[in-house]
Design a protein around this motif. Structure first.
Motif, PDB file in Angstrom:
ATOM      1  N   LYS A  28      19.466-111.390  -6.129  1.00  0.00           N
ATOM      2  CA  LYS A  28      19.968-112.284  -7.176  1.00  0.00           C
ATOM      3  C   LYS A  28      19.907-111.568  -8.518  1.00  0.00           C
ATOM      4  N   PRO A  29      20.902-111.754  -9.383  1.00  0.00           N
ATOM      5  CA  PRO A  29      22.137-112.502  -9.134  1.00  0.00           C
ATOM      6  C   PRO A  29      23.062-111.698  -8.235  1.00  0.00           C
ATOM      7  N   TYR A  30      23.690-112.384  -7.278  1.00  0.00           N
ATOM      8  CA  TYR A  30      24.535-111.720  -6.294  1.00  0.00           C
ATOM      9  C   TYR A  30      26.006-111.784  -6.722  1.00  0.00           C
ATOM     10  N   SER A  31      26.821-110.991  -6.050  1.00  0.00           N
ATOM     11  CA  SER A  31      28.270-111.047  -6.256  1.00  0.00           C
ATOM     12  C   SER A  31      28.916-111.619  -5.002  1.00  0.00           C
ATOM     13  N   GLU A  32      30.133-112.102  -5.130  1.00  0.00           N
ATOM     14  CA  GLU A  32      30.846-112.629  -3.972  1.00  0.00           C
ATOM     15  C   GLU A  32      31.027-111.536  -2.915  1.00  0.00           C
ATOM     16  N   ASP A  33      31.306-110.331  -3.348  1.00  0.00           N
ATOM     17  CA  ASP A  33      31.475-109.224  -2.406  1.00  0.00           C
ATOM     18  C   ASP A  33      30.218-108.985  -1.587  1.00  0.00           C
ATOM     19  N   GLN A  34      29.049-109.082  -2.235  1.00  0.00           N
ATOM     20  CA  GLN A  34      27.800-108.885  -1.514  1.00  0.00           C
ATOM     21  C   GLN A  34      27.620-109.923  -0.419  1.00  0.00           C
ATOM     22  N   VAL A  35      27.901-111.175  -0.752  1.00  0.00           N
ATOM     23  CA  VAL A  35      27.744-112.250   0.226  1.00  0.00           C
ATOM     24  C   VAL A  35      28.723-112.069   1.373  1.00  0.00           C
ATOM     25  N   ARG A  36      29.977-111.816   1.054  1.00  0.00           N
ATOM     26  CA  ARG A  36      30.993-111.657   2.097  1.00  0.00           C
ATOM     27  C   ARG A  36      30.645-110.497   3.025  1.00  0.00           C
TER      28      ARG A  36
END
Length: 272
Positions: free
Chosen positions: A247-255
């Motif tokens: 955290k804080p994460y990015s959308e790319d990291q989650v995907r």
């Protein structure tokens, strides 16, 4: 003599030690096994004891460390483990079908947050090739597996964001839990194919405890943990999660993590 002063060696050793949790995270995610990942990380450190010239190339220290790892990884043929069973064996079969070097590029970019230029230095390829590897990896990983995901997150805004991301990827959401008890109850009603969990929950309970309890009854379910302090989970002193998002994460990291964890993750418990 390699020309490196004792003071410089000491500084470099301290710097490498501070970066080791991130190298272990990458190696674990890349191999799907804490033991195998640590073997590669240890081999990298042993190689650096003999030759630290990679740190004399003007590269960022983290880039240099990961470049040294990549040289070990490539020289071993990026092997597919054969001793794994269960979820690991299934993951390895998926891995064997992926385009060469794509997962490495994707993990380096989305999880470790290297730039394309830095990945090119690590993998010793052109930036255009890095971009193509990342594009292929995203397509292959996201198309590989779809499933049901349980989200354990007490902050409403973050929970909604995670829901949107995984739903956009085509996954179903079994529920969103804000506490350990809530998470266990939701998992009991519908077994998830994957768990995405925060560490600290609303009532002071632990996401780790919730996951451990769920896994005792659910069995092989891949897990991704989200924390502001990933180094606290990546000490090498206990079983660790294969995927840890900072955290804080990015959308790319989650995907990226979700796509890979759906077929390539560990369900070992954490005794914290």
């Amino acid at each position: 003599m390699d020309g490196m002063a004792d003071k410089d060696r000491e500084y470099l050793s301290v710097k490498i030690a501070s970066l080791l949790p991130y190298l272990r995270r990458y190696a674990r995610a890349l191999t799907g096994s804490q033991t195998t990942g640590d073997t590669y990380a240890a081999a990298t450190l042993e190689a650096l004891l003999e030759d630290r010239s990679v740190f004399d190339m003007g590269l960022d220290h983290k880039v240099a460390l990961f470049r040294a790892f990549n040289q070990i990884w490539v020289s071993s043929g990026s092997p597919i483990a054969t001793e794994e069973s269960g979820i690991h064996a299934r993951a390895q079969r998926h891995l064997a079908k992926l385009t060469s070097n794509t997962r490495e590029a994707l993990l380096l970019h989305t999880v470790e947050e290297f730039t394309v230029a830095e990945i090119a230095q690590i993998m010793q390829v052109d930036e255009s090739e890095v971009n193509e590897l990342i594009r292929i990896a995203r397509r292959e990983m996201e198309d590989s597996v779809k499933g049901r995901i349980l989200i354990i997150e007490d902050e409403a805004i973050i929970a909604m964001d995670l829901q949107d991301i995984v739903a956009d990827m085509g996954h179903a959401i079994t529920g969103v839990a804000r506490t350990e008890r809530n998470a266990i109850d939701l998992a009991g009603k519908e077994k998830p194919d994957m768990i995405l969990s925060d560490i600290q929950l609303a009532d002071g309970s632990s996401g780790i405890d919730a996951v451990n309890a769920i896994l005792k009854s659910a069995g092989d379910v891949p897990v991704i943990f989200i924390t502001a302090f990933p180094e606290r989970l990546l000490t090498g002193e206990r079983p660790e999660p294969a995927f840890v998002i900072t955290k804080p994460y990015s959308e790319d990291q989650v995907r990226s993590a979700v796509s890979q964890a759906m077929f390539f993750s560990s369900t070992e418990t954490l005794e914290l």
